[in-house]
Design a protein around this motif. Structure first.
Motif: not given
Length: 510
Positions: A378-382, A416, A418, A420, A434-435, A492
């Motif tokens: 999954r990709i989480e975007i801040g 994962l 991320e 940010s 970051r992964d 990162t």
């Protein structure tokens, strides 16, 4: 800046402006063109020679078949005559009459086909003489039987004259056939040698052209690496010296533009001989198939005349060489396309505009969703701050980094990624991707940003241009890219961009 650093920087900038590399590459391209032209001429001559030899082989086969037909028709006439004499039935004369009707034409064909060979012409004339004598004897027997003089016809048959003539004809046909068999073997061998030589010439030409292309690519790589070295030296030497930075940056921009133009021209010109190489590879495949069919025909009709080495060369060695050539040209095509892409992007004018970076990154994440879903990642975007910069360049930077993160996920754990970001003092914005993927060993932190260089297991497709392209794009946007990574723990990538991109007349970002 120290005196040593100044000398090194000046030497690099002078190297970038020197025309010697252009002359060298131009000479190499001219050599490749001349090689290709020479190969075309030589191939044309050798193909014509091979075609002539193959025609001669077919002619020899036709002569042998015609001689056998003459003998067969004579035997048929003899058989029909004997059947008529023994039974008195007229139906046996049908075979006899058909043979008598066809034999003169076959004799004419035989003499015409051996007219270019005096020795064979003499044999053909002797065959005609014997055939005429034998047919005269057969006609006499048939006429005697038809008029009721069966005894005379049988006596003529028992006289042995017919057997003597047939034995003589068989001997002459055998002698003619033996000579044609010798000619066939010689012509087959010559045709095989000519075909092999044609393939060898083309293979050597292809190899030489590829070698020249490799040298050109190597020169371009060295040239681009020197540009990167000059940029690094400029960054280190002019930290904190704004006026010097601007002066050196202007020189570097001009050199970079020259490199981009040069890389585009060289890569574009390399495609012409490469396309020809790929085209001739296809022609070689077709020629190999033609030769294979010819070998199969010879193997079927005269297996004892087939040269095993020539057959193995056509069926095994040639396809293997063509496969190697095709794989090498395909790889070269990918490298040239990669260089062209890098060159085109470097020459594109930047157009700053307000960007919603969050929406931009979300669009990239959506475009790779099928890959992340398949990998269980999954990709989480801040909450990402907006900036004013070039949209296409930013999309390419984030797209390459997110694509790399997806490509190198660790299958041993759920993936994962991320993204940010935050504004920082001084008018800058920092983004982090970051992964928890494979990670990069410490010794490769700088190497992965170099042209055509990759790290870790090479089990993913790529030419080693992605991160070099990213760093080049980040620098054009006035930013900096940094990497923090540990092997097996993830990576990162930290991007630092000016909040507002300013473009000078030369196209540089401030």
């Amino acid at each position: 800046m120290t005196d040593d650093q100044a000398r090194r920087l000046g030497a690099l900038l002078r190297f970038l402006r020197t025309p010697s590399l252009g002359r060298t590459v131009g000479a190499l391209l001219a050599a490749a063109f001349l090689l290709l032209l020479g190969a075309n001429v030589l191939t044309f001559v050798m193909v014509r020679q091979t075609t002539a030899l193959q025609a001669a082989v077919e002619h020899t086969q036709e002569v042998r078949l015609t001689a056998q037909r003459v003998l067969t028709l004579t035997v048929d006439a003899e058989t029909g005559q004997r059947g008529y004499l023994l039974t008195g039935r007229p139906q046996y004369l049908a075979i006899y009459n058909e043979a008598l009707e066809s034999l003169p034409g076959e004799l004419d064909t035989l003499e015409r086909r051996v007219a270019d060979n005096p020795a064979q012409t003499a044999k053909a004339r002797r065959i005609r003489y014997i055939a005429d004598e034998r047919l005269l004897t057969l006609r006499r027997g048939v006429e005697q039987a038809a008029t009721g003089r069966i005894g005379e016809a049988v006596s003529l048959l028992r006289s042995g004259r017919g057997k003597i003539l047939m034995d003589a004809m068989r001997a002459e046909v055998a002698a003619l056939d033996a000579e044609e068999a010798r000619l066939l073997q010689a012509r087959n061998a010559a045709a095989a040698r000519s075909a092999t030589a044609t393939l060898a010439v083309n293979a050597v030409t292809v190899a030489l052209i590829m070698a020249l292309a490799v040298v050109c690519v190597w020169l371009v790589r060295r040239y681009l690496s020197d540009v990167e070295a000059a940029r690094a030296a400029l960054d280190r030497a002019n930290a904190g010296l704004e006026a010097t930075v601007r002066s050196r940056t202007a020189d570097l921009v001009r050199a970079n533009e020259e490199i981009q133009r040069f890389a585009y021209i060289v890569s574009h010109d390399l495609r012409a001989p490469l396309v020809n190489v790929m085209g001739y590879t296809s022609e070689l495949e077709q020629a190999g198939e033609v030769l294979g069919r010819q070998i199969a025909a010879v193997e079927r009709d005269a297996a004892d005349l087939l040269d095993a080495e020539a057959a193995r060369a056509v069926r095994e060695d040639v396809p293997e060489a063509i496969g190697f050539i095709r794989a090498s040209t395909t790889k070269m095509d990918r490298l040239i396309n990669a260089i062209l892409k890098l060159s085109r992007e470097g020459r594109r004018n930047l157009t700053p505009e307000p960007l919603d970076v969050g929406r931009l990154v979300q669009g990239i994440a959506d475009s790779v969703r099928h890959q992340t879903d398949a990998a269980g990642a999954r990709i989480e975007i801040g909450d990402l701050p907006g900036i004013e910069s070039d949209r296409l360049a930013m999309e390419q930077v984030f797209g390459n980094l997110i694509d790399n993160a997806v490509k190198y996920l660790d299958p041993a754990r759920p993936g994962l990624i991320e993204v940010s970001g935050a504004d920082v003092p001084g008018g800058w914005t920092v983004f982090e991707i970051r992964d928890n993927g494979r990670g990069v060993s410490a010794r490769d932190h700088e190497r992965i940003f170099e042209l055509f260089r990759r790290s870790g297991r090479q089990d993913r497709p790529g030419e080693g241009l992605g991160l070099a392209f990213v760093r080049n794009s980040v620098r054009r946007l006035g930013g900096v890219i940094e990497l923090e990574s540990e092997l097996g723990q993830g990576s990162t990538f930290r991007l630092r961009f000016p909040k507002r991109l300013v473009i000078e007349r030369s196209g540089d970002a401030l």
